[in-house]
Enzyme design. Structure first.
Site, PDB file in Angstrom:
ATOM      1  N   LYS A  42       0.803  -1.226   0.000  1.00 33.15           N
ATOM      2  CA  LYS A  42       0.000   0.000   0.000  1.00 33.15           C
ATOM      3  C   LYS A  42       0.838   1.279   0.000  1.00 33.15           C
ATOM      4  O   LYS A  42       0.273   2.375   0.078  1.00 33.15           O
ATOM      5  CB  LYS A  42      -0.988  -0.008   1.166  1.00 33.15           C
ATOM      6  CG  LYS A  42      -2.084  -1.049   0.993  1.00 33.15           C
ATOM      7  CD  LYS A  42      -3.133  -0.943   2.077  1.00 33.15           C
ATOM      8  CE  LYS A  42      -4.275  -1.926   1.839  1.00 33.15           C
ATOM      9  NZ  LYS A  42      -3.881  -3.339   1.896  1.00 33.15           N
ATOM     10  N   LYS A  60      -2.606   0.328  10.301  1.00 26.57           N
ATOM     11  CA  LYS A  60      -2.841  -0.932   9.602  1.00 26.57           C
ATOM     12  C   LYS A  60      -1.589  -1.306   8.819  1.00 26.57           C
ATOM     13  O   LYS A  60      -0.694  -0.468   8.618  1.00 26.57           O
ATOM     14  CB  LYS A  60      -4.056  -0.826   8.673  1.00 26.57           C
ATOM     15  CG  LYS A  60      -3.990   0.266   7.623  1.00 26.57           C
ATOM     16  CD  LYS A  60      -5.316   0.356   6.866  1.00 26.57           C
ATOM     17  CE  LYS A  60      -5.311   1.478   5.851  1.00 26.57           C
ATOM     18  NZ  LYS A  60      -6.618   1.599   5.146  1.00 26.57           N
ATOM     19  N   GLN A  81      -2.782   6.602   9.150  1.00 27.63           N
ATOM     20  CA  GLN A  81      -3.631   7.555   8.440  1.00 27.63           C
ATOM     21  C   GLN A  81      -4.543   8.262   9.430  1.00 27.63           C
ATOM     22  O   GLN A  81      -4.946   7.657  10.435  1.00 27.63           O
ATOM     23  CB  GLN A  81      -4.497   6.837   7.395  1.00 27.63           C
ATOM     24  CG  GLN A  81      -3.737   6.112   6.318  1.00 27.63           C
ATOM     25  CD  GLN A  81      -4.672   5.315   5.406  1.00 27.63           C
ATOM     26  OE1 GLN A  81      -5.589   4.660   5.865  1.00 27.63           O
ATOM     27  NE2 GLN A  81      -4.417   5.373   4.107  1.00 27.63           N
ATOM     28  N   PRO A  82      -4.908   9.498   9.172  1.00 28.58           N
ATOM     29  CA  PRO A  82      -5.925  10.127  10.014  1.00 28.58           C
ATOM     30  C   PRO A  82      -7.241   9.373   9.853  1.00 28.58           C
ATOM     31  O   PRO A  82      -7.538   8.867   8.760  1.00 28.58           O
ATOM     32  CB  PRO A  82      -6.029  11.548   9.454  1.00 28.58           C
ATOM     33  CG  PRO A  82      -5.545  11.425   8.040  1.00 28.58           C
ATOM     34  CD  PRO A  82      -4.482  10.371   8.059  1.00 28.58           C
ATOM     35  N   ARG A 107     -11.176 -10.086  14.432  1.00 29.26           N
ATOM     36  CA  ARG A 107     -11.707 -10.119  13.073  1.00 29.26           C
ATOM     37  C   ARG A 107     -12.857  -9.115  12.937  1.00 29.26           C
ATOM     38  O   ARG A 107     -13.718  -9.026  13.809  1.00 29.26           O
ATOM     39  CB  ARG A 107     -12.195 -11.524  12.721  1.00 29.26           C
ATOM     40  CG  ARG A 107     -12.571 -11.660  11.252  1.00 29.26           C
ATOM     41  CD  ARG A 107     -12.881 -13.082  10.884  1.00 29.26           C
ATOM     42  NE  ARG A 107     -13.178 -13.198   9.457  1.00 29.26           N
ATOM     43  CZ  ARG A 107     -13.525 -14.320   8.863  1.00 29.26           C
ATOM     44  NH1 ARG A 107     -13.620 -15.436   9.576  1.00 29.26           N
ATOM     45  NH2 ARG A 107     -13.773 -14.341   7.565  1.00 29.26           N
ATOM     46  N   ARG A 144     -11.003  -1.902  -8.529  1.00 25.10           N
ATOM     47  CA  ARG A 144     -11.944  -1.308  -7.581  1.00 25.10           C
ATOM     48  C   ARG A 144     -11.255  -0.136  -6.901  1.00 25.10           C
ATOM     49  O   ARG A 144     -10.143  -0.272  -6.381  1.00 25.10           O
ATOM     50  CB  ARG A 144     -12.392  -2.328  -6.530  1.00 25.10           C
ATOM     51  CG  ARG A 144     -13.622  -1.864  -5.745  1.00 25.10           C
ATOM     52  CD  ARG A 144     -14.025  -2.868  -4.673  1.00 25.10           C
ATOM     53  NE  ARG A 144     -13.284  -2.631  -3.438  1.00 25.10           N
ATOM     54  CZ  ARG A 144     -13.094  -3.560  -2.507  1.00 25.10           C
ATOM     55  NH1 ARG A 144     -13.539  -4.784  -2.684  1.00 25.10           N
ATOM     56  NH2 ARG A 144     -12.436  -3.258  -1.410  1.00 25.10           N
ATOM     57  N   GLU A 162      -8.202   3.263  -0.924  1.00 28.87           N
ATOM     58  CA  GLU A 162      -7.412   2.164  -1.472  1.00 28.87           C
ATOM     59  C   GLU A 162      -7.735   2.006  -2.948  1.00 28.87           C
ATOM     60  O   GLU A 162      -8.834   2.336  -3.395  1.00 28.87           O
ATOM     61  CB  GLU A 162      -7.695   0.848  -0.731  1.00 28.87           C
ATOM     62  CG  GLU A 162      -7.204   0.816   0.697  1.00 28.87           C
ATOM     63  CD  GLU A 162      -7.272  -0.582   1.304  1.00 28.87           C
ATOM     64  OE1 GLU A 162      -7.481  -1.553   0.560  1.00 28.87           O
ATOM     65  OE2 GLU A 162      -7.113  -0.689   2.527  1.00 28.87           O
ATOM     66  N   GLU A 201      -7.739  -1.127  -5.432  1.00 22.85           N
ATOM     67  CA  GLU A 201      -7.670  -2.587  -5.384  1.00 22.85           C
ATOM     68  C   GLU A 201      -7.570  -3.155  -6.797  1.00 22.85           C
ATOM     69  O   GLU A 201      -8.550  -3.171  -7.538  1.00 22.85           O
ATOM     70  CB  GLU A 201      -8.913  -3.140  -4.682  1.00 22.85           C
ATOM     71  CG  GLU A 201      -9.056  -2.708  -3.226  1.00 22.85           C
ATOM     72  CD  GLU A 201      -8.228  -3.550  -2.284  1.00 22.85           C
ATOM     73  OE1 GLU A 201      -7.515  -4.447  -2.773  1.00 22.85           O
ATOM     74  OE2 GLU A 201      -8.297  -3.323  -1.074  1.00 22.85           O
TER      75      GLU A 201
END
Length: 289
Positions: A94, A130, A168-169, A208, A245, A260, A262
């Site tokens: 990413k 993340k 990230q904010p 999860r 995406r 993002e 994808e």
């Protein structure tokens, strides 16, 4: 009769079920192809016997990103791979968000902390931590400034597993406007969806999450389409993409920005949109021929 592999992964407790996969296999067979679902790390698969291999639901790859990209490189030498191996290599990390931002694409501001580096965590606003290689909100959590110690422990855990952390904010627009996913097939808009916030306050990073809460069809605005198309145009070397995406959220100025992009194994939610399964099958067949 073209032979097509729809590439997936082994089932497991941390892997979601691909609702689209059996329907897409049937649609391709009804259209005259020989289609089958194949597991990417199954040594018994002869990838060279296929006219096209389409990566669909390899959703466990982020645990073994290096092996997966190596497989993509090898598979791409044996048959046509969609999307191409170069795209897989770029998009599984990413840090591509930095490339998009450098190209002038509106993106969520992102900082990266590689193993061995000390994280620079915000002290005046909510933020998200993340991994730079992840899927389905794995190892993702939302923090307030007074949860600094917990966030540091998360980063240390990811570093111990060789993962680069990204910070990230927390984009507050998600709580009101949700996150919009604009799907493209063959370079053309296919449909769009919207979902609610995934990360709720206090949810542990290793718990999860429901990856697509409140999912519903969405009609994209001209501004959303424009940002999505700018993001796709900024992919290095302008590859031919069978599918894509683009996940968007509203920034502080109320304008859409990329959360993002994808291009490897996005869930396209074909089951949610009437007519999209047929259009996807047609695009796959065209690519195979």
């Amino acid at each position: 009769m073209p032979r097509i592999a729809l590439v997936t992964c082994r089932t497991g407790p941390h892997v979601s079920v691909d609702r689209d996969l059996p329907a897409l296999v049937r649609a391709l067979e009804e259209a005259g192809a020989r289609a089958s679902a194949e597991v990417w790390d199954d040594d018994g698969v002869d990838w060279g016997s296929f006219d096209l291999a389409v990566i669909r639901s390899t959703w466990g790859y982020s645990w073994r990103a290096g092996e997966f990209t190596a497989w993509a490189e090898e598979c791409g030498k044996l048959t046509r791979l969609a999307n191409p191996a170069a795209v897989v290599r770029w998009n599984t990390d990413k840090r591509y968000l930095g490339d998009l931002a450098a190209a002038g694409v509106p993106t969520v501001p992102t900082r990266y902390t590689a193993p061995g580096e000390v994280p620079d965590l915000p002290g005046d606003h909510e933020y998200v931590v993340k991994p730079a290689s992840g899927a389905g909100a794995r190892f993702a959590a939302r923090y307030t400034p007074d949860e600094h110690a917990t966030a540091v422990r998360q980063v240390e855990r990811m570093h111990a597993e060789g993962l680069t952390a990204m910070v990230q904010p927390y984009v507050r627009g998600i709580d009101t406007a949700g996150e919009r996913a604009l799907q493209f097939v063959g370079g053309r808009p296919l449909h769009a969806s919207r979902k609610g916030a995934v990360l709720t306050p206090g949810t542990p990073y290793d718990e999860r999450k429901v990856a697509h809460p409140g999912l519903e069809p969405w009609t994209p605005t001209p501004a959303e389409l424009a940002v999505a198309e700018r993001a796709l145009a900024a992919v290095p070397d302008a590859p031919e993409l069978l599918y894509a995406r683009v996940d968007l959220v509203d920034g502080e100025d109320g304008q859409p920005q990329v959360m993002e992009l994808e291009l490897v194994e996005p869930n396209l939610f074909l089951w949610l949109h009437e007519g999209s399964l047929r259009r996807m099958a047609e695009a796959v067949l065209e690519a195979a021929r």
